[in-house]
Enzyme design. Structure first.
Site, PDB file in Angstrom:
ATOM      1  N   ASN A  45      38.100  38.738  40.768  1.00 37.88           N
ATOM      2  CA  ASN A  45      36.894  38.292  41.307  1.00 37.88           C
ATOM      3  C   ASN A  45      36.196  39.374  42.840  1.00 37.88           C
ATOM      4  O   ASN A  45      37.607  40.069  42.981  1.00 37.88           O
ATOM      5  CB  ASN A  45      36.215  36.861  41.844  1.00 37.88           C
ATOM      6  CG  ASN A  45      37.897  36.577  42.702  1.00 37.88           C
ATOM      7  OD1 ASN A  45      38.916  37.537  42.656  1.00 37.88           O
ATOM      8  ND2 ASN A  45      37.782  35.740  43.823  1.00 37.88           N
ATOM      9  N   GLU A  47      33.797  39.941  45.311  1.00 35.65           N
ATOM     10  CA  GLU A  47      33.154  38.958  46.428  1.00 35.65           C
ATOM     11  C   GLU A  47      32.557  40.244  47.817  1.00 35.65           C
ATOM     12  O   GLU A  47      32.777  41.520  46.964  1.00 35.65           O
ATOM     13  CB  GLU A  47      34.089  37.840  47.593  1.00 35.65           C
ATOM     14  CG  GLU A  47      34.702  36.842  46.972  1.00 35.65           C
ATOM     15  CD  GLU A  47      35.011  35.805  47.879  1.00 35.65           C
ATOM     16  OE1 GLU A  47      35.791  36.491  48.505  1.00 35.65           O
ATOM     17  OE2 GLU A  47      36.063  34.636  47.088  1.00 35.65           O
ATOM     18  N   CYS A  56      32.257  37.256  39.095  1.00 36.81           N
ATOM     19  CA  CYS A  56      33.595  36.285  39.000  1.00 36.81           C
ATOM     20  C   CYS A  56      34.512  37.370  38.312  1.00 36.81           C
ATOM     21  O   CYS A  56      34.243  38.372  37.996  1.00 36.81           O
ATOM     22  CB  CYS A  56      33.383  35.700  38.779  1.00 36.81           C
ATOM     23  SG  CYS A  56      32.885  34.217  39.104  1.00 36.81           S
ATOM     24  N   GLU A  58      36.144  36.934  34.958  1.00 42.15           N
ATOM     25  CA  GLU A  58      35.506  36.310  33.709  1.00 42.15           C
ATOM     26  C   GLU A  58      34.577  38.015  33.909  1.00 42.15           C
ATOM     27  O   GLU A  58      34.326  38.540  32.594  1.00 42.15           O
ATOM     28  CB  GLU A  58      34.736  34.934  33.616  1.00 42.15           C
ATOM     29  CG  GLU A  58      35.839  34.053  33.877  1.00 42.15           C
ATOM     30  CD  GLU A  58      35.881  33.409  35.003  1.00 42.15           C
ATOM     31  OE1 GLU A  58      35.503  33.698  36.002  1.00 42.15           O
ATOM     32  OE2 GLU A  58      36.028  32.534  35.233  1.00 42.15           O
ATOM     33  N   CYS A  93      33.438  29.239  35.955  1.00 42.32           N
ATOM     34  CA  CYS A  93      31.566  28.562  37.179  1.00 42.32           C
ATOM     35  C   CYS A  93      30.868  28.520  35.429  1.00 42.32           C
ATOM     36  O   CYS A  93      31.013  29.088  34.864  1.00 42.32           O
ATOM     37  CB  CYS A  93      31.273  29.111  37.668  1.00 42.32           C
ATOM     38  SG  CYS A  93      30.450  31.269  37.203  1.00 42.32           S
ATOM     39  N   CYS A  96      29.366  31.927  34.413  1.00 43.04           N
ATOM     40  CA  CYS A  96      30.531  32.688  33.085  1.00 43.04           C
ATOM     41  C   CYS A  96      30.396  31.933  32.063  1.00 43.04           C
ATOM     42  O   CYS A  96      30.734  32.580  31.309  1.00 43.04           O
ATOM     43  CB  CYS A  96      31.113  32.250  34.486  1.00 43.04           C
ATOM     44  SG  CYS A  96      31.576  34.063  35.654  1.00 43.04           S
TER      45      CYS A  96
HETATM   46  N1  THU Z   1      35.166  32.897  40.635  1.00 43.56           N
HETATM   47  C1  THU Z   1      35.632  33.620  39.747  1.00 43.56           C
HETATM   48  O1  THU Z   1      36.182  34.509  39.848  1.00 43.56           O
HETATM   49  N2  THU Z   1      35.603  32.801  38.839  1.00 43.56           N
HETATM   50  C2  THU Z   1      35.417  31.026  38.507  1.00 43.56           C
HETATM   51  O2  THU Z   1      34.632  31.014  36.937  1.00 43.56           O
HETATM   52  C3  THU Z   1      34.920  30.137  39.621  1.00 43.56           C
HETATM   53  C4  THU Z   1      34.821  31.124  41.232  1.00 43.56           C
HETATM   54  C5  THU Z   1      34.989  32.894  42.377  1.00 43.56           C
HETATM   55  C6  THU Z   1      34.324  33.436  42.871  1.00 43.56           C
HETATM   56  C7  THU Z   1      35.066  34.044  44.666  1.00 43.56           C
HETATM   57  O3  THU Z   1      35.289  34.659  44.341  1.00 43.56           O
HETATM   58  C8  THU Z   1      35.811  32.737  44.732  1.00 43.56           C
HETATM   59  O4  THU Z   1      36.496  32.994  43.214  1.00 43.56           O
HETATM   60  C9  THU Z   1      35.445  31.269  45.246  1.00 43.56           C
HETATM   61  O5  THU Z   1      34.106  31.002  44.247  1.00 43.56           O
END
Ligand code: THU
Length: 142
Positions: A45, A47, A56, A58, A93, A96
């Site tokens: 991920n 940010e 994310c 994925e 999520c 994704c």
């Molecule tokens: N996140 C992912 O990388 N994958 C997901 O499917 C769920 C959320 C990350 C996004 C963000 O950087 C952190 O988790 C908190 O939401």
């Protein structure tokens, strides 16, 4: 899926926690995407101070793969936890899941959620995204 391949994907996903850029949530996520040709594409991920541009793990893996010409996928492994400590599954999520729906057959694409090599479960995309909307819905000949 073969256990040794699943374990290889879990290792690859865990290895990506090191590169997770999550200064705002502290929630580190790693992914390992298996292409039909056996190649593994990894992702973490990423940010952003403006929050919404966050990508994310994925999607990072999918976009790396698709941007290199890959379109056929078998499975993805996802791991994640606060400060990179893995205690429970980090399910993908909704966004994704929708990206998976674009490139994968929901009946034939596997999502591996893991805590470690001894604690994981394998789900079919269809289970995680029932009655999903995909490319076939735009093609009236299908
Ligand atoms: N996140 C992912 O990388 N994958 C997901 O499917 C769920 C959320 C990350 C996004 C963000 O950087 C952190 O988790 C908190 O939401």
């Amino acid at each position: 899926m073969q256990k040794d391949l699943i374990e290889k994907m879990i290792d690859a996903a865990i290895g990506m926690l090191e590169f997770s850029y999550a200064p705002y949530s502290g929630f580190k996520v790693g992914a390992a995407l298996l292409a039909e040709n056996g190649k593994i594409y990894t992702g973490c991920n990423i940010e952003n101070a403006a929050y919404t541009p966050t990508n994310c793990a994925e999607r990072t893996a999918f976009f790396k793969a698709v941007s290199e010409g890959e379109h056929g996928f078998k499975a993805i492994c996802v791991v994640g936890g606060k400060n990179g400590i893995l205690t429970e599954y980090a399910p993908p999520c909704g966004v994704c899941r929708q990206v998976m729906m674009e490139f994968c057959d929901p009946e034939n694409f596997w999502v591996i959620l893991a805590v470690d090599k001894d604690n994981y479960d394998v789900f079919k995309l269809k289970e995680l995204l029932p009655f999903g909307f995909g490319p076939g819905n735009l093609d009236s000949s299908k």
